[in-house]
Scaffold this active site. Structure first.
Site, short mmCIF file in Angstrom:
data_model
loop_
_atom_site.label_atom_id
_atom_site.label_comp_id
_atom_site.label_asym_id
_atom_site.label_seq_id
_atom_site.Cartn_x
_atom_site.Cartn_y
_atom_site.Cartn_z
N VAL A 146 0.81 -1.22 0.00
CA VAL A 146 0.00 0.00 0.00
C VAL A 146 0.84 1.27 0.00
CG1 VAL A 146 -0.22 0.32 2.51
CG2 VAL A 146 -2.13 0.92 1.02
N TYR A 147 2.13 1.19 0.30
CA TYR A 147 2.96 2.38 0.33
C TYR A 147 3.05 2.99 -1.07
CZ TYR A 147 4.65 0.84 4.96
OH TYR A 147 4.74 0.44 6.26
N ALA A 148 2.58 4.23 -1.16
CA ALA A 148 2.54 4.95 -2.44
C ALA A 148 1.82 4.14 -3.51
CB ALA A 148 3.95 5.31 -2.90
#
Length: 311
Positions: free
Chosen positions: A53-55
């Site tokens: 989910v990061y960036a």
């Protein structure tokens, strides 16, 4: 750089882990981010943590490129799933776990991750469904081990019991928020983990940078800092009373000849159940400074002085 065993897995991870939340694939220029990864190898860091989910997947894509030229056995790679992705996929259902691991491996340009983690607890999915799917990921060779993040002590105990009862791969790691300003894991997460062959990989050990001492009470945060750019992630750490207490740590760090960041990292690493502290970095010099915390010991008078300063 010193190394610690991660749970009962036999994996040896560097005490400092380079993370990618709010930095790589988004806020930090690719060249600078690459320089940070290179600096991590230079100082002996072998542990890299990210999440799908990061960036929106771009952090994994960046790491996949940044690590592509490195021998696969020269680093330990961890990622997570749970949060909503751009295509709407989210959660810890069997379908999502089997879908998201493949997507993460594609972005990371690797055949397997060393550690695949549940980013948080999913109360909407039966625990047995989640853990059996994780076991299948391990059996398929797409992950060597599994871990959890943001699970409380009871959830950790239940998870381990279910895995042991069914002969499934059990979690070897827990990833909680833990720092001088957030000690909650000491109440139940660490005891539950210690009893279950699980180590902590702690995030925000610098309390979003506040424990570095760069934020001063009564002053506006400098342009370009996280407090200025992303205040929603500061979790109340920039209140004047908190900043005043943090500044009382400076003489302690100065007396030891170390930075305030190194003091804060050494404090979380004093806990034997902590295998690694995750740090973020947008500049190589931050990587070097944080890595130097590995191996710093804090005696009892120093630990008491820290508690007195923050009380």
């Amino acid at each position: 750089m010193r190394f610690r065993q991660l749970g009962d897995s036999g994996l040896q991870v560097s005490e400092i882990c380079l993370g990618s939340w709010l930095t790589y694939g988004s806020a930090t220029e690719t060249s600078q981010a690459q320089a940070c990864v290179d600096a991590a190898f230079d100082v002996g860091i072998n542990f890299f943590d990210t999440a799908n989910v990061y960036a929106g997947g771009k952090a994994e894509e960046f790491l996949g490129g940044a690590l592509a030229s490195r021998p696969r056995d020269s680093y330990i790679l961890a990622t997570k799933l749970m949060g909503e992705m751009p295509d709407g996929g989210r959660g810890l259902s069997r379908e999502q776990i089997l879908t998201q691991i493949d997507a993460s491996l594609t972005r990371l340009r690797t055949d397997f991750v060393d550690l695949y983690q549940a980013h948080s607890f999913d109360a909407k999915v039966p625990l047995e469904e989640t853990l059996e799917a994780f076991d299948d990921v391990v059996k398929s060779g797409k992950a060597r081990f599994i871990g959890v993040s943001n699970w409380n002590g009871e959830q950790i105990r239940r998870g381990v019991e279910v895995c042991r009862a069914n002969g499934w791969a059990k979690p070897i790691s827990s990833q909680p928020q833990y720092s001088l300003l957030h000690r909650n894991p000491e109440d139940d997460v660490i005891p539950a983990s210690r009893d279950s062959g699980i180590s902590q990989i702690v995030y925000s050990p610098l309390a979003q940078g506040v424990l570095s001492g760069k934020y001063k009470p009564g002053e506006q945060p400098a342009e370009g800092t996280r407090a200025a750019a992303r205040p929603e992630y500061m979790w109340g750490y920039t209140e004047n009373d908190v900043l005043e207490r943090v500044q009382r740590l400076r003489p302690i760090a100065d007396g030891l000849g170390i930075t305030m960041s190194q003091l804060a990292l050494a404090w979380v690493l004093r806990e034997p159940n902590v295998a690694a502290a995750i740090v973020g970095a947008s500049r190589p010099e931050q990587v070097h400074d944080n890595a130097s915390a590995s191996g710093i010991g804090l005696d009892e008078p120093t630990l008491q002085a820290i508690d007195d300063a923050l009380s």
